[in-house]
Design a protein around this motif. Sequence first.
Motif, mmCIF file in Angstrom:
data_model
loop_
_atom_site.group_PDB
_atom_site.id
_atom_site.type_symbol
_atom_site.label_atom_id
_atom_site.label_comp_id
_atom_site.label_asym_id
_atom_site.label_seq_id
_atom_site.Cartn_x
_atom_site.Cartn_y
_atom_site.Cartn_z
ATOM 1 N N ALA A 218 -10.460 2.895 1.358
ATOM 2 C CA ALA A 218 -10.033 3.332 0.026
ATOM 3 C C ALA A 218 -11.033 2.786 -0.976
ATOM 4 O O ALA A 218 -11.674 1.768 -0.737
ATOM 5 C CB ALA A 218 -8.623 2.840 -0.287
ATOM 6 N N TYR A 219 -11.159 3.476 -2.087
ATOM 7 C CA TYR A 219 -12.095 3.043 -3.119
ATOM 8 C C TYR A 219 -11.434 3.170 -4.495
ATOM 9 O O TYR A 219 -10.527 3.982 -4.692
ATOM 10 C CB TYR A 219 -13.386 3.860 -3.066
ATOM 11 N N PRO A 220 -11.865 2.365 -5.477
ATOM 12 C CA PRO A 220 -11.257 2.423 -6.812
ATOM 13 C C PRO A 220 -11.723 3.649 -7.585
ATOM 14 O O PRO A 220 -12.879 4.044 -7.498
ATOM 15 C CB PRO A 220 -11.739 1.128 -7.469
ATOM 16 N N ASP A 221 -10.805 4.234 -8.318
ATOM 17 C CA ASP A 221 -11.105 5.408 -9.135
ATOM 18 C C ASP A 221 -10.423 5.218 -10.489
ATOM 19 O O ASP A 221 -9.265 4.800 -10.550
ATOM 20 C CB ASP A 221 -10.581 6.673 -8.456
ATOM 21 N N ASP A 222 -11.135 5.518 -11.578
ATOM 22 C CA ASP A 222 -10.610 5.277 -12.923
ATOM 23 C C ASP A 222 -10.293 6.550 -13.695
ATOM 24 O O ASP A 222 -10.018 6.502 -14.896
ATOM 25 C CB ASP A 222 -11.616 4.440 -13.741
ATOM 26 N N LYS A 240 -4.960 6.074 11.299
ATOM 27 C CA LYS A 240 -3.894 5.868 12.274
ATOM 28 C C LYS A 240 -2.595 6.464 11.750
ATOM 29 O O LYS A 240 -2.380 6.576 10.534
ATOM 30 C CB LYS A 240 -3.721 4.375 12.569
ATOM 31 N N ILE A 241 -1.725 6.814 12.673
ATOM 32 C CA ILE A 241 -0.444 7.414 12.319
ATOM 33 C C ILE A 241 0.348 6.451 11.426
ATOM 34 O O ILE A 241 0.443 5.256 11.715
ATOM 35 C CB ILE A 241 0.360 7.742 13.592
ATOM 36 N N GLY A 242 0.876 6.991 10.333
ATOM 37 C CA GLY A 242 1.692 6.190 9.423
ATOM 38 C C GLY A 242 0.960 5.703 8.191
ATOM 39 O O GLY A 242 1.590 5.147 7.278
ATOM 40 N N MET A 243 -0.369 5.885 8.142
ATOM 41 C CA MET A 243 -1.122 5.453 6.967
ATOM 42 C C MET A 243 -0.831 6.358 5.773
ATOM 43 O O MET A 243 -0.831 7.578 5.919
ATOM 44 C CB MET A 243 -2.631 5.502 7.240
ATOM 45 N N PRO A 244 -0.580 5.797 4.580
ATOM 46 C CA PRO A 244 -0.462 6.651 3.393
ATOM 47 C C PRO A 244 -1.848 7.145 2.972
ATOM 48 O O PRO A 244 -2.821 6.398 3.009
ATOM 49 C CB PRO A 244 0.132 5.710 2.339
ATOM 50 N N VAL A 257 0.334 9.137 -3.723
ATOM 51 C CA VAL A 257 0.359 9.276 -2.273
ATOM 52 C C VAL A 257 0.539 10.755 -1.929
ATOM 53 O O VAL A 257 1.557 11.355 -2.258
ATOM 54 C CB VAL A 257 1.498 8.450 -1.638
ATOM 55 N N GLU A 258 -0.480 11.339 -1.295
ATOM 56 C CA GLU A 258 -0.428 12.762 -0.945
ATOM 57 C C GLU A 258 0.438 13.030 0.283
ATOM 58 O O GLU A 258 0.952 14.127 0.467
ATOM 59 C CB GLU A 258 -1.839 13.283 -0.684
ATOM 60 N N GLY A 259 0.550 12.038 1.137
ATOM 61 C CA GLY A 259 1.328 12.218 2.355
ATOM 62 C C GLY A 259 1.064 11.075 3.313
ATOM 63 O O GLY A 259 0.294 10.150 3.025
ATOM 64 N N ILE A 260 1.707 11.125 4.468
ATOM 65 C CA ILE A 260 1.540 10.114 5.501
ATOM 66 C C ILE A 260 0.732 10.721 6.644
ATOM 67 O O ILE A 260 1.056 11.795 7.152
ATOM 68 C CB ILE A 260 2.902 9.617 6.023
ATOM 69 N N PHE A 261 -0.315 10.037 7.034
ATOM 70 C CA PHE A 261 -1.203 10.538 8.080
ATOM 71 C C PHE A 261 -0.466 10.579 9.409
ATOM 72 O O PHE A 261 0.225 9.620 9.789
ATOM 73 C CB PHE A 261 -2.430 9.623 8.179
ATOM 74 N N ASP A 262 -0.605 11.688 10.128
ATOM 75 C CA ASP A 262 0.091 11.840 11.403
ATOM 76 C C ASP A 262 -0.873 12.065 12.572
ATOM 77 O O ASP A 262 -0.496 12.588 13.610
ATOM 78 C CB ASP A 262 1.103 12.983 11.330
ATOM 79 N N LYS A 263 -2.125 11.638 12.384
ATOM 80 C CA LYS A 263 -3.141 11.813 13.428
ATOM 81 C C LYS A 263 -3.819 10.478 13.714
ATOM 82 O O LYS A 263 -3.498 9.464 13.099
ATOM 83 C CB LYS A 263 -4.166 12.858 12.997
ATOM 84 N N ILE A 264 -4.771 10.500 14.635
ATOM 85 C CA ILE A 264 -5.546 9.305 14.980
ATOM 86 C C ILE A 264 -7.026 9.633 14.833
ATOM 87 O O ILE A 264 -7.497 10.657 15.348
ATOM 88 C CB ILE A 264 -5.264 8.833 16.418
ATOM 89 N N GLY A 265 -7.765 8.794 14.120
ATOM 90 C CA GLY A 265 -9.190 9.012 13.934
ATOM 91 C C GLY A 265 -9.963 8.892 15.242
ATOM 92 O O GLY A 265 -9.496 8.290 16.216
#
Length: 334
Positions: A218-222, A240-244, A257-265
């Motif tokens: 994640a990175y800061p955005d203003d 990873k699964i469950g990451m916001p 928060v756009e959603g919860i990740f449901d995949k694996i990198g």
Amino acid sequence: MLVKKFQEVLANASVVAQDPYLVHLNGAVAAINARLATDPELQTYASTLSSLLDDSSFGVNPHLSNKFAQILGEAHFWLLCIEKGLRLTRIPEVQNKKTPDFSASIGTQSFCFEVKTLSVVGGDAGIACALHSSLDAHIDLEAQQRSGARIALATSEAQPYSGKINHDQTVLSVINTLLEKVRGNIKADQFAMPNTFLVINLSIIPPRLTEPKALRPAYPDDYMFSKAVTGDLWTVAFGKIGMPILGIPEFEGKPCVEGIFDKIGILADKEFSAVAGLLFMIHPWQRPSELWGLFRSADLSKWEDGKADLLTQIRALTGKFWNDCGDTNGWQLQ
């Protein structure tokens, strides 16, 4: 001259329709063309690319566009490595056997690279949509001119992500699309040799942004207010699964928060443990093409302890544009 021929063919085709994805490849073609005299190894690639340009349908044939981009991607990666001091060897193709594209060695270490140029969503059909849009714009312009309009305007559009982008989930949609495409391009046989890296060329389906902060979790955005935004490329590697998934809302008060990740990198998935790391070929509009890298922290430690030559060369390819699952190099990526 390869670049002159490429530009002339595109100019002739644009009378009917313009393939915007081929236009994006002009910089890579020019880079290859500039080194043909000093690097004869590129002549084979240039000859193959030139043969594709000889096809009368080139410029309006989506399949040829994809094929051209794939071959150009390999040649361009070879050139970028040369510029970073690494000379690659092309691995000959073997019938009924998948192998990586290139090998290299430095000191006591050998390693390989498999180059994949990701196409737009829908592949040939996705490119065809852009061509149809361009053709419709040409027809509209001609109709306006025939009707006597002093000023004629028409628009066409190219959508490399097509309908995959959800308006309220831009970051999540890009991550999901790129991850889906990368996973679909990995063939186990091509990573059977130790230290084989996957090179992902994003020349015709660009990432959400071409700034190295995309390599951070994640990175800061203003914009509008201070917030964190998920790095799309980092998540393609280590999600990873469950990451916001954190995005940029349209206005204050909308969810960040756009959603919860449901995949694996890719690099977090045991299924792809043979992939030594990811190298991204990034093509910013106002900077030369760059190589970015993402690697597992455990692999970096292992290389540092026992494969220093390999680590030195990989770092030479990426410069400061690399990171790992622990965001160890995040301080250099803002």
